[in-house]
Design an enzyme around this catalytic site. Structure first.
Site, PDB file in Angstrom:
ATOM      1  CE  LYS A  70      -3.289  -2.195   3.133  1.00  0.00           C
ATOM      2  NZ  LYS A  70      -3.696  -2.216   4.565  1.00  0.00           N
ATOM      3  N   GLY A  71       2.099   1.114   0.395  1.00  0.00           N
ATOM      4  CA  GLY A  71       2.938   2.291   0.668  1.00  0.00           C
ATOM      5  C   GLY A  71       3.027   3.292  -0.462  1.00  0.00           C
TER       6      GLY A  71
ATOM      7  CD  GLU B  80       8.246  -0.619  -2.780  1.00  0.00           C
ATOM      8  OE1 GLU B  80       7.159  -0.126  -2.460  1.00  0.00           O
ATOM      9  OE2 GLU B  80       8.584  -1.790  -2.517  1.00  0.00           O
ATOM     10  CG  ASP B  81       6.773   2.286   0.305  1.00  0.00           C
ATOM     11  OD1 ASP B  81       7.525   1.412  -0.182  1.00  0.00           O
ATOM     12  OD2 ASP B  81       6.030   2.053   1.280  1.00  0.00           O
TER      13      ASP B  81
ATOM     14  CG  ASP C 246      14.872  -1.586   4.306  1.00  0.00           C
ATOM     15  OD1 ASP C 246      15.906  -0.975   4.600  1.00  0.00           O
ATOM     16  OD2 ASP C 246      14.269  -2.305   5.124  1.00  0.00           O
TER      17      ASP C 246
ATOM     18  CG  PHE D 192      10.535   2.048  10.862  1.00  0.00           C
ATOM     19  CD1 PHE D 192      10.600   0.992   9.954  1.00  0.00           C
ATOM     20  CD2 PHE D 192       9.290   2.526  11.235  1.00  0.00           C
ATOM     21  CE1 PHE D 192       9.446   0.434   9.428  1.00  0.00           C
ATOM     22  CE2 PHE D 192       8.125   1.965  10.728  1.00  0.00           C
ATOM     23  CZ  PHE D 192       8.203   0.917   9.817  1.00  0.00           C
TER      24      PHE D 192
ATOM     25  CG  ASP E 210       2.577   0.653   7.366  1.00  0.00           C
ATOM     26  OD1 ASP E 210       3.469   0.477   6.503  1.00  0.00           O
ATOM     27  OD2 ASP E 210       2.148  -0.268   8.094  1.00  0.00           O
TER      28      ASP E 210
HETATM   29  P1  5GP Z   1      12.571  -4.369   1.229  1.00  0.00           P
HETATM   30  O1  5GP Z   1      11.904  -5.563   0.636  1.00  0.00           O
HETATM   31  O2  5GP Z   1      13.368  -3.561   0.226  1.00  0.00           O
HETATM   32  O3  5GP Z   1      13.361  -4.702   2.460  1.00  0.00           O
HETATM   33  O4  5GP Z   1      11.455  -3.461   1.816  1.00  0.00           O
HETATM   34  C1  5GP Z   1      10.604  -2.780   1.051  1.00  0.00           C
HETATM   35  C2  5GP Z   1       9.369  -2.478   1.843  1.00  0.00           C
HETATM   36  O5  5GP Z   1       9.635  -2.445   3.248  1.00  0.00           O
HETATM   37  C3  5GP Z   1       8.859  -1.112   1.527  1.00  0.00           C
HETATM   38  O6  5GP Z   1       7.987  -1.160   0.439  1.00  0.00           O
HETATM   39  C4  5GP Z   1       8.170  -0.711   2.802  1.00  0.00           C
HETATM   40  O7  5GP Z   1       6.844  -1.182   2.766  1.00  0.00           O
HETATM   41  C5  5GP Z   1       8.922  -1.421   3.882  1.00  0.00           C
HETATM   42  N1  5GP Z   1       9.900  -0.530   4.539  1.00  0.00           N
HETATM   43  C6  5GP Z   1      11.235  -0.556   4.444  1.00  0.00           C
HETATM   44  N2  5GP Z   1      11.805   0.408   5.187  1.00  0.00           N
HETATM   45  C7  5GP Z   1      10.787   1.068   5.759  1.00  0.00           C
HETATM   46  C8  5GP Z   1      10.720   2.203   6.645  1.00  0.00           C
HETATM   47  O8  5GP Z   1      11.696   2.829   7.054  1.00  0.00           O
HETATM   48  N3  5GP Z   1       9.481   2.589   7.015  1.00  0.00           N
HETATM   49  C9  5GP Z   1       8.341   1.959   6.584  1.00  0.00           C
HETATM   50  N4  5GP Z   1       7.186   2.430   7.020  1.00  0.00           N
HETATM   51  N5  5GP Z   1       8.371   0.894   5.757  1.00  0.00           N
HETATM   52  C10 5GP Z   1       9.583   0.463   5.353  1.00  0.00           C
HETATM   53 MG    MG Z   2       6.110  -0.981   0.281  1.00  0.00          MG
END
Ligand code: 5GP
Ligand code: MG
Length: 183
Positions: free
Chosen positions: A47-48, A103-104, A107, A156, A163
């Site tokens: 949803k981000g 994508e939001d 990470d 974070f 969220d």
């Molecule tokens: P990844 O798969 O790259 O580790 O993570 C991607 C997803 O993790 C993002 O789309 C998001 O939903 C969540 N995410 C990663 N870091 C953060 C953060 O600092 N804050 C929030 N709210 N979500 C995060």
């Molecule tokens: Mg996301």
């Protein structure tokens, strides 16, 4: 603007509403230049992405379509598990399409690594990644975004779609949550 108690949970603001708006306009112009002669399909990762998606497509006035996909890897935790699952699939055939994945935040890279492979398997002609936020030092998978709004520190963050336990998505800015909120 009607203001709630949410602001009290924020340790510090990382990027203001105005800063985000300005950066999204810049990204929109750059994407426009790359894609103006094509007919891309924007794919938002729910949803981000929802606020960023709404803003980036209006900042980029090209003939295009939009789609959404939803994945889960987090549950309610603050770290992705690496086990990415599609909880809502695309409603479009993407064979031969140029995808712009919105994508939001990037990470560990688990989500976008998985999705890029998934889209290529489904026959996408190309996959371009647009992420509003990037935490490069956290990367576990070899994945790089083509367009990045802001690099953020290894903290974070919430707001502007992001969220914590499904809350704070409606904050107009992005900030770091006070540690006591999740401790
Ligand atoms: P990844 O798969 O790259 O580790 O993570 C991607 C997803 O993790 C993002 O789309 C998001 O939903 C969540 N995410 C990663 N870091 C953060 C953060 O600092 N804050 C929030 N709210 N979500 C995060
Ligand atoms: Mg996301």
């Amino acid at each position: 603007m009607a203001n709630s108690m949410m602001d009290q949970d924020i340790l510090r603001v990382l990027h203001s509403e105005e800063e985000i708006h300005a950066r999204v306009q810049e990204l929109g112009s750059q994407i426009y230049e790359e894609f103006k002669d094509r007919n891309p399909l924007f794919v938002g990762v729910l949803k981000g992405c929802f606020l960023f998606m709404a803003d980036i497509i209006r900042a980029c006035q090209i003939k295009s379509e939009i789609e959404f996909i939803a994945v889960s890897s987090y549950g309610n935790a603050r770290e992705s598990s690496g086990n990415v699952q599609i909880t809502r699939d695309l409603g479009h055939d993407i064979t031969g399409r140029d995808l712009i994945v919105v994508e939001d935040i990037l990470d560990s890279g688990n989500t976008l690594y998985f999705l890029t492979q998934y889209f290529m398997t489904k026959g996408a002609a190309s996959v371009t990644i647009v992420t509003l936020f990037d935490k490069p030092e956290r990367r576990e998978k070899p994945i790089k975004a083509d367009y990045v709004g802001f690099q953020v520190p290894n903290e974070f963050i919430v707001g502007y779609g992001l969220d914590y336990r499904q809350q704070y998505r409606n904050l107009p800015y992005v900030g770091v949550l006070k540690p006591e909120i999740y401790e």
